[in-house]
Write a protein that holds these residues in place. Structure first.
Motif, short mmCIF file in Angstrom:
data_model
loop_
_atom_site.label_atom_id
_atom_site.label_comp_id
_atom_site.label_asym_id
_atom_site.label_seq_id
_atom_site.Cartn_x
_atom_site.Cartn_y
_atom_site.Cartn_z
N GLU A 8 -1.78 7.17 -3.56
CA GLU A 8 -2.18 7.00 -4.95
C GLU A 8 -1.28 7.77 -5.91
OE1 GLU A 8 -6.03 7.61 -7.94
OE2 GLU A 8 -6.26 7.98 -5.78
N VAL A 43 -4.05 -3.52 -9.51
CA VAL A 43 -3.77 -2.37 -8.64
C VAL A 43 -5.09 -1.63 -8.44
CG1 VAL A 43 -2.42 -0.28 -8.28
CG2 VAL A 43 -1.45 -2.17 -9.62
N LEU A 60 -7.15 0.61 -10.79
CA LEU A 60 -6.21 1.30 -11.68
C LEU A 60 -5.73 0.33 -12.75
CD1 LEU A 60 -4.04 3.32 -9.11
CD2 LEU A 60 -5.94 4.15 -10.51
N GLU A 101 0.83 -1.21 0.00
CA GLU A 101 0.00 0.00 0.00
C GLU A 101 0.86 1.25 0.00
OE1 GLU A 101 -2.87 2.38 3.11
OE2 GLU A 101 -3.12 0.20 2.98
N ALA A 105 -7.31 1.62 -6.31
CA ALA A 105 -7.19 2.92 -5.65
C ALA A 105 -8.40 3.13 -4.76
CB ALA A 105 -7.09 4.04 -6.69
N ALA A 152 -3.39 3.48 -2.62
CA ALA A 152 -3.39 2.51 -3.71
C ALA A 152 -2.85 1.19 -3.20
CB ALA A 152 -2.54 3.01 -4.88
N ALA A 209 1.68 5.81 -6.46
CA ALA A 209 1.36 4.62 -7.25
C ALA A 209 1.32 4.94 -8.74
CB ALA A 209 0.03 4.04 -6.80
#
Length: 243
Positions: A119, A139, A200, A116, A141, A147, A122
């Motif tokens: 975001e 993945v 994502l 984790e 969000a 994320a 990420a």
């Protein structure tokens, strides 16, 4: 049936609304059960019904009924109602009928663990990893700006050692693992009354059952998290500053 809210009047309008609601609820339940079966049968993941939360006037109320719930809308309801990997649509429908409206939770530490990060970190990491051709798993969000990278199980327990080997053990990184005994909220369920979780990178048949080893992603994730921590956003007085 074609009408607008303004055209509804009197008892006849109320009856029309009542006639529509059961059908809408049935469609919503059918869609949810199909999603449950997709997670269990298609992707091969266990699924647990989770609590939901509502926010009103600054208050957060959890569907579990506890007045002082420590994690409103972000915990399992009843582990005995878990829908195991491989469950069919019919089995998912029977299981979810006992907890209508429940959120979908994916236990970590089984088919996958989770890394984790924020975001924004990420998104930067994903761009780098894709350019390098690193194999990636799903993945997700969250509405809270986090994320989740799905990686091979065992990563959460090994994370401190992996960071040590890569030389990131003494860095203050916004990076954590989720493993055995924990969970994530499955898209598109609501998380803690904040809104839906979204993909994502959605799961695929190729990668859902074979998430990547954490070590393949960790160097890039650690670097991006470190850069995010030392570079402050641009301010009206000038460019970004580096600590």
């Amino acid at each position: 049936m074609g009408f607008t809210i303004g055209a509804i009047s009197g008892l006849s309008g109320i009856r029309e609304i009542r006639e529509l609601r059961p059908g809408a609820r049935r469609r919503e339940r059918a869609q949810l059960c199909t999603r449950v079966a997709e997670y269990t049968s298609l992707w091969g993941w266990d699924l647990v019904p989770g609590a939901r939360a509502t926010r009103s006037g600054g208050r957060v109320v959890c569907s579990c009924g506890a007045r002082a719930c420590p994690s409103p809308g972000d915990h399992p309801l009843d582990a005995s109602l878990e829908v195991p990997a491989g469950a069919t649509v019919e089995e998912a429908t029977r299981a979810w009928a006992a907890v209508p409206g429940a959120a979908m939770l994916l236990p970590t530490g089984r088919a996958f663990d989770v890394l984790e990060v924020a975001e924004h970190a990420a998104l930067c990491a994903l761009a780098r990893l894709e350019r390098m051709g690193v194999p990636l798993g799903p993945v997700a969000a969250t509405p809270a700006g986090r994320a989740w990278f799905l990686v091979a199980p065992g990563a959460a327990a090994e994370l401190p050692e992996l960071l040590y080997r890569m030389g990131w053990d003494d860095a203050d990184l916004d990076l954590r693992g989720r493993g055995e005994g924990q969970h994530i909220t499955a898209p598109p369920s609501d998380l803690a009354g904040r809104g839906p979780v979204r993909w994502l990178r959605p799961p695929t048949l190729e990668r859902a059952g074979r998430p990547p080893q954490a070590r393949l992603l960790l160097g890039t994730l650690a670097y991006v998290c470190h850069r995010s921590s030392v570079v402050r956003p641009r301010t009206p007085d000038g460019p970004a500053a580096v600590r």
